[in-house]
Design a protein around this motif. Structure first.
Motif, mmCIF file in Angstrom:
data_model
loop_
_atom_site.group_PDB
_atom_site.id
_atom_site.type_symbol
_atom_site.label_atom_id
_atom_site.label_comp_id
_atom_site.label_asym_id
_atom_site.label_seq_id
_atom_site.Cartn_x
_atom_site.Cartn_y
_atom_site.Cartn_z
ATOM 1 N N LEU A 38 5.319 33.629 8.236
ATOM 2 C CA LEU A 38 5.427 33.741 6.786
ATOM 3 C C LEU A 38 4.027 33.877 6.214
ATOM 4 O O LEU A 38 3.149 33.087 6.551
ATOM 5 C CB LEU A 38 6.099 32.484 6.216
ATOM 6 N N ALA A 93 8.126 37.806 5.672
ATOM 7 C CA ALA A 93 8.664 36.786 6.569
ATOM 8 C C ALA A 93 9.331 37.464 7.754
ATOM 9 O O ALA A 93 9.813 38.586 7.648
ATOM 10 C CB ALA A 93 9.681 35.908 5.831
ATOM 11 N N VAL A 113 10.003 27.899 -0.996
ATOM 12 C CA VAL A 113 9.553 27.803 0.391
ATOM 13 C C VAL A 113 9.768 26.385 0.922
ATOM 14 O O VAL A 113 10.266 26.188 2.023
ATOM 15 C CB VAL A 113 8.067 28.208 0.514
#
Length: 176
Positions: A38, A93, A113
């Motif tokens: 990420l 991601a 997140v």
């Protein structure tokens, strides 16, 4: 059967450093479906092959041409794509983290997140640290490990590559 599987996490300061770590994980036998990545999508339009012409609603995932992603260095990762998380901004991601965060992106700012990471088994204080690091431009890498040997191997790869914030979390049991 083995005890609970773990995820090993770290942050790195650049996509280049992340690419090297991911390549080392792959070379040491980790499956591409077990590696998550990420990082902020601050590269500008078309640099990662993201289709910025998509009229998708705010927070929805947009298509990414995996062949062009990151010069192919990370193109083999599973499920790579772009997300916009309210309050965090555009992200790239890949791997299991993509599914965890896609729900957060589409569902609005329900934890963003941090919420997605908590759902992957990370304690809240670490999840908040990782969200802050990603929002500051760092990349987050995680790898699923089935046993203590894999956990040690992942940790060693992270340490040798000068990764930061290395930690482990028990993954939630998979329900069938």
């Amino acid at each position: 059967m083995n005890t609970m599987s773990k995820a090993v996490f770290c942050t790195v300061k650049s996509v280049d450093q992340a690419t090297k770590i991911v390549e080392r994980l792959k070379a040491s036998g980790f499956d591409n479906n077990d590696i998550s990545l990420l990082f902020p999508d601050d590269t500008g339009p078309n640099q990662l092959g993201v289709d910025n012409q998509t009229k998708a609603p705010e927070g929805a995932t947009t298509g990414v041409s995996t062949g062009a992603v990151l010069g192919g260095g990370l193109g083999w990762l599973a499920g790579i794509g772009a997300l916009a998380i309210p309050g965090v901004g555009p992200l790239i991601a890949a791997g299991p983290i993509m599914a965890a965060l896609a729900g957060a992106a589409v569902g609005g700012a329900v934890g963003g997140v941090t919420g997605g990471l908590i759902g992957m088994g990370i304690p809240e204080y670490e999840a908040k640290l990782y969200e802050r690091k990603v929002s500051e431009g760092h990349a987050l890498i995680s790898v699923h490990s089935e046993d203590s040997d894999e956990t040690k191997r992942a940790k060693q790869i992270f340490e040798e590559a000068d990764a930061e914030d290395i930690s482990m979390a028990n993954e939630p049991a998979k329900r069938s």
